[in-house]
Design a protein around this motif. Structure first.
Motif, PDB file in Angstrom:
ATOM      1  N   VAL A  32      35.046  53.683  33.323  1.00 43.63           N
ATOM      2  CA  VAL A  32      36.389  53.175  33.627  1.00 43.63           C
ATOM      3  C   VAL A  32      37.247  53.334  32.383  1.00 43.63           C
ATOM      4  O   VAL A  32      36.748  53.586  31.298  1.00 43.63           O
ATOM      5  CB  VAL A  32      36.356  51.698  34.085  1.00 43.63           C
ATOM      6  CG1 VAL A  32      35.535  51.546  35.355  1.00 43.63           C
ATOM      7  CG2 VAL A  32      35.823  50.797  33.005  1.00 43.63           C
ATOM      8  N   ALA A  33      38.548  53.180  32.555  1.00 44.46           N
ATOM      9  CA  ALA A  33      39.462  53.349  31.430  1.00 44.46           C
ATOM     10  C   ALA A  33      40.492  52.227  31.409  1.00 44.46           C
ATOM     11  O   ALA A  33      40.680  51.518  32.401  1.00 44.46           O
ATOM     12  CB  ALA A  33      40.170  54.701  31.542  1.00 44.46           C
ATOM     13  N   ASN A  34      41.146  52.089  30.287  1.00 46.48           N
ATOM     14  CA  ASN A  34      42.197  51.074  30.152  1.00 46.48           C
ATOM     15  C   ASN A  34      43.276  51.232  31.213  1.00 46.48           C
ATOM     16  O   ASN A  34      43.880  50.247  31.627  1.00 46.48           O
ATOM     17  CB  ASN A  34      42.837  51.146  28.767  1.00 46.48           C
ATOM     18  CG  ASN A  34      41.897  50.692  27.682  1.00 46.48           C
ATOM     19  OD1 ASN A  34      40.881  50.069  27.952  1.00 46.48           O
ATOM     20  ND2 ASN A  34      42.233  50.999  26.451  1.00 46.48           N
ATOM     21  N   ILE A  35      43.511  52.424  31.646  1.00 47.60           N
ATOM     22  CA  ILE A  35      44.546  52.705  32.636  1.00 47.60           C
ATOM     23  C   ILE A  35      44.247  52.011  33.971  1.00 47.60           C
ATOM     24  O   ILE A  35      45.129  51.796  34.786  1.00 47.60           O
ATOM     25  CB  ILE A  35      44.715  54.231  32.814  1.00 47.60           C
ATOM     26  CG1 ILE A  35      46.043  54.547  33.445  1.00 47.60           C
ATOM     27  CG2 ILE A  35      43.569  54.826  33.587  1.00 47.60           C
ATOM     28  CD1 ILE A  35      46.415  56.001  33.389  1.00 47.60           C
ATOM     29  N   LEU A  37      43.127  48.875  34.234  1.00 44.72           N
ATOM     30  CA  LEU A  37      43.279  47.422  34.131  1.00 44.72           C
ATOM     31  C   LEU A  37      44.502  46.895  34.872  1.00 44.72           C
ATOM     32  O   LEU A  37      44.409  45.882  35.573  1.00 44.72           O
ATOM     33  CB  LEU A  37      43.324  46.998  32.662  1.00 44.72           C
ATOM     34  CG  LEU A  37      42.027  47.217  31.891  1.00 44.72           C
ATOM     35  CD1 LEU A  37      42.197  46.805  30.441  1.00 44.72           C
ATOM     36  CD2 LEU A  37      40.880  46.472  32.529  1.00 44.72           C
ATOM     37  N   ALA A  38      45.649  47.533  34.722  1.00 43.35           N
ATOM     38  CA  ALA A  38      46.864  47.057  35.391  1.00 43.35           C
ATOM     39  C   ALA A  38      46.709  47.052  36.916  1.00 43.35           C
ATOM     40  O   ALA A  38      47.000  46.032  37.551  1.00 43.35           O
ATOM     41  CB  ALA A  38      48.079  47.877  34.967  1.00 43.35           C
ATOM     42  N   LEU A  58      39.743  48.222  39.756  1.00 43.88           N
ATOM     43  CA  LEU A  58      38.303  48.110  39.564  1.00 43.88           C
ATOM     44  C   LEU A  58      37.690  47.067  40.487  1.00 43.88           C
ATOM     45  O   LEU A  58      36.474  46.904  40.515  1.00 43.88           O
ATOM     46  CB  LEU A  58      37.998  47.733  38.110  1.00 43.88           C
ATOM     47  CG  LEU A  58      38.499  48.699  37.050  1.00 43.88           C
ATOM     48  CD1 LEU A  58      38.256  48.132  35.666  1.00 43.88           C
ATOM     49  CD2 LEU A  58      37.855  50.051  37.214  1.00 43.88           C
ATOM     50  N   LEU A  59      38.503  46.376  41.263  1.00 48.21           N
ATOM     51  CA  LEU A  59      37.997  45.313  42.126  1.00 48.21           C
ATOM     52  C   LEU A  59      36.930  45.798  43.108  1.00 48.21           C
ATOM     53  O   LEU A  59      35.896  45.134  43.249  1.00 48.21           O
ATOM     54  CB  LEU A  59      39.155  44.630  42.853  1.00 48.21           C
ATOM     55  CG  LEU A  59      38.845  43.274  43.472  1.00 48.21           C
ATOM     56  CD1 LEU A  59      38.256  42.313  42.448  1.00 48.21           C
ATOM     57  CD2 LEU A  59      40.083  42.687  44.093  1.00 48.21           C
TER      58      LEU A  59
END
Length: 70
Positions: A32-35, A37-38, A58-59
Motif C-alpha cells: 500500500v502507499a500513502n496515496i 490513506l485519504a 484500504l478498508l
C-alpha cells in the motif's frame, strides 16, 4: 531517510485504528502507499471521494484481513 527505492524503503509498518475497529489485530503483506490513506479516511468518515483523488481505500483490505484472522 527513504533515499533507497528497494526493499528497505517498502517495508514500513502502517497501523490503522478507528472507532468500531475490529478488536483482533491482523497483518498483511499487501503493498500500500500513502496515496491510499485519504480515500481510506474518507470511506471511514462516509464522505464521498472526489474524482481527482488518487489512491484506493484500504478498508476492503482491512476487513478482508480481519475476516481471515478470525
Amino acid at each position: 531517510s527513504k533515499e533507497c527505492v528497494f526493499e528497505p524503503a517498502i517495508h514500513v509498518p502502517l497501523a490503522i485504528r478507528y472507532p468500531g475497529a475490529i478488536t483482533n489485530p491482523s497483518a498483511t503483506q499487501a503493498l500500500v502507499a500513502n496515496i491510499d490513506l485519504a480515500p481510506t479516511i474518507y470511506e471511514l468518515a462516509q464522505i464521498p471521494s472526489t474524482p481527482a483523488m488518487h489512491g484506493r481505500s484500504l478498508l476492503p483490505l482491512i476487513q478482508e484481513e480481519s475476516l481471515q484472522s478470525s
